[in-house]
Design an enzyme around this catalytic site. Structure first.
Site, short mmCIF file in Angstrom:
data_model
loop_
_atom_site.label_atom_id
_atom_site.label_comp_id
_atom_site.label_asym_id
_atom_site.label_seq_id
_atom_site.Cartn_x
_atom_site.Cartn_y
_atom_site.Cartn_z
N GLY A 3 -0.04 -4.86 0.47
CA GLY A 3 -1.18 -4.54 -0.39
C GLY A 3 -1.24 -5.36 -1.67
N ASP A 44 -1.99 -6.51 7.24
CA ASP A 44 -3.31 -5.98 6.91
C ASP A 44 -3.85 -6.62 5.63
OD1 ASP A 44 -1.52 -4.75 5.20
OD2 ASP A 44 -2.27 -2.72 5.48
N GLU A 99 4.83 -5.95 7.37
CA GLU A 99 4.34 -4.75 8.07
C GLU A 99 4.87 -4.55 9.48
OE1 GLU A 99 2.40 -6.93 6.46
OE2 GLU A 99 1.43 -5.80 4.85
N GLY A 144 0.85 -1.18 0.00
CA GLY A 144 0.00 0.00 0.00
C GLY A 144 0.89 1.23 0.00
C1 QUE Z 1 6.64 -2.98 4.97
C2 QUE Z 1 5.58 -2.55 4.20
C3 QUE Z 1 5.79 -1.89 2.98
C4 QUE Z 1 7.11 -1.71 2.54
C5 QUE Z 1 8.18 -2.16 3.31
C6 QUE Z 1 7.93 -2.78 4.53
C7 QUE Z 1 4.71 -1.40 2.16
C8 QUE Z 1 5.06 -0.71 0.96
C9 QUE Z 1 6.41 -0.56 0.59
C10 QUE Z 1 6.84 0.13 -0.58
C11 QUE Z 1 7.95 -0.33 -1.30
C12 QUE Z 1 8.41 0.34 -2.42
C13 QUE Z 1 7.77 1.49 -2.85
C14 QUE Z 1 6.67 1.95 -2.14
C15 QUE Z 1 6.22 1.28 -1.01
O1 QUE Z 1 7.38 -1.09 1.38
O2 QUE Z 1 3.53 -1.55 2.50
O3 QUE Z 1 6.07 3.07 -2.55
O4 QUE Z 1 8.22 2.18 -3.95
O5 QUE Z 1 4.08 -0.20 0.19
O6 QUE Z 1 8.96 -3.22 5.29
O7 QUE Z 1 4.31 -2.74 4.64
#
Ligand code: QUE
Length: 368
Positions: free
Chosen positions: A119, A150, A142, A65
């Site tokens: 997500g 989630d 998470e 997400g």
């Molecule tokens: C735990 C998470 C997420 C995460 C890393 C975690 C997560 C998430 C992202 C993420 C990764 C790369 C992206 C971005 C988001 O990393 O939910 O926009 O470019 O979206 O340890 O829950």
């Protein structure tokens, strides 16, 4: 209109492409707002027999997400409270979308080629079929950012074999395609290079013959190959021994007694995770053993609001996604300092936030 989600109908198949490759297709509020009405329309259209979803850019299906935007909004807008609004709007939209997929009533096939976390499991796990490739990296990470597993993790993780879901949800351990097949996350394994051909075959399938679900099973079976031996599968006895406890402290104790290199490494991993997240997540995962999906989705929505309001969430995003020092400073900093009352409070009904999802459970056969 945002082009972060592309969609088209090809014959009887609705095709969605998550198209935010620079952010590893992380799911934003805008993307949810494009996807939801599109799925509603396809669900209601008898000409559309199945939905396929994939990620653009070749690296990720969906990295999670857009928690970074949620965290940024909380910081930027703290005095006015509009940050809370994004957290509310985002999680409402995401849970509504997951719920729509869960109850879609027609085949929904995810082509999961590359990174799929958080997500991304919400977008894939609630559908009927998941085609995984040799490039799969699957995780529910998470607890590393002060959240909890989630997008329905409280429902689907307890349904993975033995305590493997508890292990994945607490440690954020990464799975490959063989592991994903062993879990039952993957329904089919196909080499990445053949996915376009799989999609073509679905578009050209004989949709007039039998049920749509039987047609999809038949097409995908023709491409299915062996994903190899799962390391997760070989660890399952140790995972079940160590992750069966009702308290995180007892899981840590069991890992210490186990003594193997895997157990020591896993113990060290848990030590880095947010203590409040660990306790909240274990309680959520135990609740989910006996509750249906719709009920767990509402529990999780409450958790999303409680947990994103905590300083640990902003600290986790800072440490993992912004500064990338991977050195979060959690408060409370140890399991012993997280009280039962603090955990309990995260599960409390939200005052003035009457989010409901239309209950569809029982309407279409038994719980999946
Ligand atoms: C735990 C998470 C997420 C995460 C890393 C975690 C997560 C998430 C992202 C993420 C990764 C790369 C992206 C971005 C988001 O990393 O939910 O926009 O470019 O979206 O340890 O829950």
């Amino acid at each position: 209109m945002s082009d972060d989600v592309l969609w088209e109908t090809r014959g009887a198949v609705g095709v969605v492409t998550l198209n935010r490759p620079k952010a590893l297709n992380a799911l934003s509020l805008d993307m949810c707002r494009v996807l939801l009405p599109r799925l509603e329309a396809w669900a209601a259209d008898p000409e559309v027999k199945a939905v396929v979803i994939r990620g653009a850019g070749g690296r990720a299906f969906c990295a999670g997400g857009d928690v970074r935007a949620v965290a940024a909004s909380v910081v930027d807008a703290a005095p006015t409270g509009s940050g809370e609004r994004l957290s509310r709007e985002f999680f409402r939209a995401e849970y509504t979308l997951n719920h729509r997929i869960h109850h879609l009533g027609k085949p929904y096939i995810s082509l999961v080629d590359g990174i799929c976390m958080g997500g991304g499991l919400g977008l894939s796990m609630h559908g009927s079929h998941r085609v995984v490739t040799e490039r799969l990296v699957l995780a529910m990470p998470e607890t590393a950012i002060g959240l909890f597993p989630d997008v329905g993790g409280g429902w689907f993780l307890p349904r993975f074999p033995g305590e493997s879901g508890t292990y994945l949800g607490l440690t954020g351990a990464r799975c490959n395609a063989a592991d994903a097949m062993w879990l039952g996350y993957g329904t089919h394994f196909v080499e990445s290079a053949r996915l376009e051909v799989v999609l073509d075959a679905l578009v050209d399938a004989p949709w007039g013959m039998g049920s749509a679900s039987a047609v999809v099973d038949q097409v995908l079976a023709d491409f299915h190959a062996d994903a190899g031996t799962s390391v997760l599968g070989t660890q399952h006895a140790a995972i079940d021994r160590c992750f069966a406890a009702e308290r995180v402290e007892d899981i840590q104790q069991a890992l210490e007694s186990e003594g193997s290199p895997w157990a020591q490494e896993t113990w060290a991993t848990l030590l880095r995770m947010c203590p409040t997240s660990l306790k909240v997540s274990l309680r959520q995962l135990r609740m989910g053993r006996t509750r249906g999906y719709d009920e767990m989705a509402l529990v999780e929505y409450r958790l999303s609001q409680a947990m994103t309001a905590r300083a640990d969430f902003r600290e986790g995003i800072r440490a993992v996604l912004v500064d990338k020092d991977n050195k979060p400073r959690w408060h409370p900093g140890t399991l012993g300092d997280v009280s039962e009352a603090d955990v309990e409070a995260c599960f409390a009904p939200l005052e003035g936030d009457p989010f409901v999802l239309p209950s569809r459970e029982g309407a279409r056969g038994p719980r999946r």
